[in-house]
Design a protein around this motif. Structure first.
Motif, PDB file in Angstrom:
ATOM      1  N   TRP A  11       0.915  -0.964   0.058  1.00 34.02           N
ATOM      2  CA  TRP A  11       0.108   0.015   0.060  1.00 34.02           C
ATOM      3  C   TRP A  11       0.985   1.381  -0.028  1.00 34.02           C
ATOM      4  O   TRP A  11       0.744   2.305  -0.884  1.00 34.02           O
ATOM      5  N   ARG A  12       1.808   1.220   0.803  1.00 34.52           N
ATOM      6  CA  ARG A  12       2.709   2.568   0.906  1.00 34.52           C
ATOM      7  C   ARG A  12       3.397   2.782  -0.268  1.00 34.52           C
ATOM      8  O   ARG A  12       3.659   3.761  -0.845  1.00 34.52           O
ATOM      9  N   SER A  13       3.904   1.405  -0.964  1.00 32.23           N
ATOM     10  CA  SER A  13       4.714   1.746  -2.412  1.00 32.23           C
ATOM     11  C   SER A  13       3.889   2.149  -3.289  1.00 32.23           C
ATOM     12  O   SER A  13       4.251   3.068  -3.997  1.00 32.23           O
ATOM     13  N   LEU A  14       2.829   1.702  -3.417  1.00 33.38           N
ATOM     14  CA  LEU A  14       1.757   2.293  -4.431  1.00 33.38           C
ATOM     15  C   LEU A  14       1.336   3.747  -4.127  1.00 33.38           C
ATOM     16  O   LEU A  14       1.199   4.360  -5.044  1.00 33.38           O
ATOM     17  N   LEU A  15       1.197   4.178  -2.887  1.00 31.51           N
ATOM     18  CA  LEU A  15       0.881   5.383  -2.533  1.00 31.51           C
ATOM     19  C   LEU A  15       2.084   6.346  -2.931  1.00 31.51           C
ATOM     20  O   LEU A  15       1.959   7.387  -3.597  1.00 31.51           O
ATOM     21  N   PHE A  16       3.429   5.933  -2.593  1.00 31.70           N
ATOM     22  CA  PHE A  16       4.594   6.573  -2.965  1.00 31.70           C
ATOM     23  C   PHE A  16       4.825   6.786  -4.431  1.00 31.70           C
ATOM     24  O   PHE A  16       5.150   7.805  -4.812  1.00 31.70           O
ATOM     25  N   LEU A  17       4.589   5.787  -5.126  1.00 25.13           N
ATOM     26  CA  LEU A  17       4.479   5.734  -6.506  1.00 25.13           C
ATOM     27  C   LEU A  17       3.318   6.714  -7.185  1.00 25.13           C
ATOM     28  O   LEU A  17       3.766   7.609  -8.022  1.00 25.13           O
ATOM     29  N   GLY A  18       2.493   6.495  -6.649  1.00 21.96           N
ATOM     30  CA  GLY A  18       1.116   7.802  -7.015  1.00 21.96           C
ATOM     31  C   GLY A  18       1.571   9.084  -6.935  1.00 21.96           C
ATOM     32  O   GLY A  18       1.492   9.955  -7.716  1.00 21.96           O
ATOM     33  N   THR A  19       2.153   9.270  -5.692  1.00 22.20           N
ATOM     34  CA  THR A  19       2.546  10.768  -5.344  1.00 22.20           C
ATOM     35  C   THR A  19       3.611  11.139  -6.372  1.00 22.20           C
ATOM     36  O   THR A  19       3.727  12.334  -6.790  1.00 22.20           O
ATOM     37  N   THR A  20       4.647  10.381  -6.662  1.00 21.52           N
ATOM     38  CA  THR A  20       5.835  10.630  -7.740  1.00 21.52           C
ATOM     39  C   THR A  20       5.020  11.126  -9.063  1.00 21.52           C
ATOM     40  O   THR A  20       5.480  12.010  -9.711  1.00 21.52           O
ATOM     41  N   VAL A  21       4.077  10.048  -9.397  1.00 24.72           N
ATOM     42  CA  VAL A  21       3.628  10.169 -10.826  1.00 24.72           C
ATOM     43  C   VAL A  21       2.719  11.446 -10.743  1.00 24.72           C
ATOM     44  O   VAL A  21       2.717  12.261 -11.873  1.00 24.72           O
ATOM     45  N   PHE A  22       1.927  11.807  -9.796  1.00 27.07           N
ATOM     46  CA  PHE A  22       1.408  13.089  -9.451  1.00 27.07           C
ATOM     47  C   PHE A  22       2.272  14.352  -9.497  1.00 27.07           C
ATOM     48  O   PHE A  22       1.827  15.390 -10.124  1.00 27.07           O
ATOM     49  N   GLY A  23       3.121  14.193  -8.806  1.00 28.39           N
ATOM     50  CA  GLY A  23       4.047  15.348  -8.833  1.00 28.39           C
ATOM     51  C   GLY A  23       4.822  15.650 -10.100  1.00 28.39           C
ATOM     52  O   GLY A  23       5.228  16.866 -10.622  1.00 28.39           O
ATOM     53  N   LEU A  24       5.271  14.495 -11.031  1.00 26.53           N
ATOM     54  CA  LEU A  24       5.513  14.631 -12.514  1.00 26.53           C
ATOM     55  C   LEU A  24       4.558  15.304 -13.235  1.00 26.53           C
ATOM     56  O   LEU A  24       4.896  15.969 -13.886  1.00 26.53           O
ATOM     57  N   PHE A  25       3.220  14.867 -12.967  1.00 27.23           N
ATOM     58  CA  PHE A  25       2.272  15.765 -13.782  1.00 27.23           C
ATOM     59  C   PHE A  25       2.133  16.937 -13.602  1.00 27.23           C
ATOM     60  O   PHE A  25       2.099  17.763 -14.621  1.00 27.23           O
TER      61      PHE A  25
END
Length: 108
Positions: A11-25
């Motif tokens: 769950w945390r890995s997916l959350l961190f990956l999602g926040t990284t992708v959102f930041g890049l967006f």
């Protein structure tokens, strides 16, 4: 791949990956000036919501310390300080680059 507690780790890995992708967006979508305003707005909403919870519904805080004292809507009581500090830095940038109404908004 391995963890003693696999579900929270996944769950945390997916959350961190999602926040990284959102930041890049966000970084690709907005100019640097717009990104400062977006960040300032998000951080100020977090600070204001936290203060409203303290004043209006202290029993509803997500995190409760021992004895029922309010500790904030953030995961750690020290997280609000980081959000407020980022808001102050963004507000200083807005004020530095603005005149008129935006200068007053940044100061507020």
């Amino acid at each position: 791949v391995w963890s003693q507690v696999p579900y929270p780790t996944l769950w945390r890995s997916l959350l961190f990956l999602g926040t990284t992708v959102f930041g890049l967006f966000l970084g690709r979508r907005f100019t640097s000036d717009s990104l400062v305003v977006v960040t300032l707005t998000a951080m100020m909403i977090g600070v204001v919501v936290s203060l409203l919870v303290v004043w209006l519904r202290p029993e509803r805080g997500v995190m409760q310390r021992d004895g029922g004292f309010w500790a904030g809507i953030y995961f750690n009581r020290n997280s609000l300080a980081q959000v407020a500090a980022l808001a102050i830095l963004c507000a200083a940038l807005v004020m530095d680059r603005s005149t008129g109404a935006r200068l007053v908004g940044g100061a507020a």
